[in-house]
Write a protein that holds these residues in place. Structure first.
Motif, short mmCIF file in Angstrom:
data_model
loop_
_atom_site.label_atom_id
_atom_site.label_comp_id
_atom_site.label_asym_id
_atom_site.label_seq_id
_atom_site.Cartn_x
_atom_site.Cartn_y
_atom_site.Cartn_z
N ARG A 276 46.98 51.30 71.23
CA ARG A 276 46.61 50.14 70.40
C ARG A 276 47.37 48.89 70.83
O ARG A 276 46.89 47.79 70.65
N TRP A 277 48.57 49.06 71.36
CA TRP A 277 49.30 47.93 71.93
C TRP A 277 50.31 48.45 72.94
O TRP A 277 50.79 49.57 72.86
N GLU A 278 50.58 47.63 73.93
CA GLU A 278 51.58 47.88 74.96
C GLU A 278 51.99 46.51 75.50
O GLU A 278 51.40 45.48 75.14
N SER A 279 52.98 46.48 76.38
CA SER A 279 53.24 45.28 77.17
C SER A 279 52.94 45.60 78.62
O SER A 279 51.95 45.14 79.18
N LEU A 280 53.76 46.45 79.23
CA LEU A 280 53.50 46.89 80.60
C LEU A 280 53.91 48.36 80.67
O LEU A 280 55.08 48.67 80.89
#
Length: 372
Positions: A276-280
């Motif tokens: 649902r969300w991440e950065s890298l």
């Protein structure tokens, strides 16, 4: 230099791995690095004598009502201040918003620079993170250019206060071919033909419920697909319910935590990360290191890693798109082989080199201590 790495807590996880690898690399260059945060399996007093337990986990939303969390933040700031003075710390590098708040409280009047890394958050939390970062941090670091744009646009963080820094990912040795083939046989069983692997914590962020839903839809068309999830977490009991409701327990397998996740990645035809969300995500780079193509959701920096030559990116929560991509990517073995070769080549990019990234952080720390 005398640096403190400050984390919310230290369970097994990608953020924690980055923090510990970074601290270790800076130490190897002759600098003093201490750690602090809520003790966990990966960092505690027995693991490192320069660790200080400060229960920052109670400052997060898990800590209860806002007033109680604020009191915990003040308490944590007082404890951290003692450590800063005792260890003669010159710079605090906090990871995420709760540690940044505690660091800000601890450093009042000490004149220490506070840097905070944004490791990604659900869209509705970016505004909150930006508000805390503007108050607490001299500089905001993020591993993703897309995250940097989000922090400026939605978080209100001035662009000149944000810097993009890579995430070094240590290369895992390629497992022996007999070991890979043996694991494939075990996981595919008698009827499986194509293996899809996910390495992730069983947590809301990672979209495990979406994985099961997409697997069910894809299996209706291709019953020879087999899904394996490596990892543990707070949703382990929910997972059993989701599997029973979907009726795919025979084709979707959860194997729990493994110290050899790279072997599962090497055995896979495709790596699947429906977050649902991440950065890298570090796990995507680790999949590339095992020459495994990737299907992932379009969270911040994922599109900076995954292009059509190494896999595919779909919208967050789009179950039909996930299922369609699973079927498409695994339908052509020759195409998968080309993607596999491209993935391995991409893993060799300098931006994933721990030495390169640690050199960059060393220069950044020196720059800020020079400003001080």
């Amino acid at each position: 230099m005398r640096i403190l790495q400050l984390c919310t807590d230290f369970p097994a996880g990608g953020i924690q791995r980055h923090v510990l690898d970074l601290g270790s690399g800076i130490r190897e260059r002759g600098h003093h690095v201490a750690y602090a945060g809520t003790r966990g399996a990966w960092m505690n007093e027995t693991v490192d004598p320069l660790f200080t337990h400060i229960d920052i986990f109670k400052v997060t939303k898990a800590g209860g009502p806002t007033l109680l969390r604020l009191l915990n933040a003040i308490k944590g700031g007082i404890s951290l201040r003692r450590t800063l003075v005792k260890e003669r710390i010159e710079l605090v590098h906090a990871h995420e918003s709760a540690p940044a708040l505690v660091a800000w409280l601890a450093t009042r009047g000490l004149g220490l620079p506070v840097l905070v890394t944004f490791h990604g958050a659900e869209p509705e939390r970016i505004t909150e993170f930006g508000r805390i970062a503007r108050l607490t941090a001299d500089l905001v670091i993020t591993p993703s250019y897309n995250s940097a744009c989000d922090l400026a646009a939605d978080g209100g963080v001035p662009k000149d206060k944000v810097v993009v820094m890579g995430l070094g990912v240590h290369k895992r040795p390629r497992p022996a071919i007999p070991d890979v083939e043996s694991l494939r046989r075990e996981l595919l069983g008698n009827d499986g033909k194509t293996l899809v692997v996910t390495v992730a914590r069983l947590a809301h962020q990672k979209g495990i419920d979406h994985l099961i839903a997409a697997a069910k839809l894809a299996l209706a068309t291709n019953p020879a697909l087999r899904f394996v999830v490596v990892g543990d977490g707070p949703q382990r009991d929910l997972v059993k319910e989701w599997l029973d409701e979907a009726g795919v327990g025979g084709s979707v397998r959860f194997v729990g935590h493994s110290e050899n996740a790279s072997l599962y990645m090497a055995a896979a035809d495709l790596f699947f990360l429906p977050s649902r969300w991440e950065s890298l995500p570090i796990t995507i780079v680790e999949a590339f290191q095992q020459a495994t193509p990737v299907l992932a959701t379009d969270t911040a920096g994922v599109s900076e890693l995954v292009t059509e030559d190494v896999g595919a990116v779909v919208h967050i929560g789009d179950i039909e798109a996930m299922a369609s991509s699973l079927l498409f990517l695994t339908s052509d073995k020759q195409r998968l082989q080309h993607m596999s070769e491209a993935a391995l080549k991409r893993s060799e990019d300098e931006r994933f080199s721990p030495r390169h990234v640690q050199d960059s952080f060393e220069r950044l720390y020196e720059q800020w201590l020079g400003r001080k």
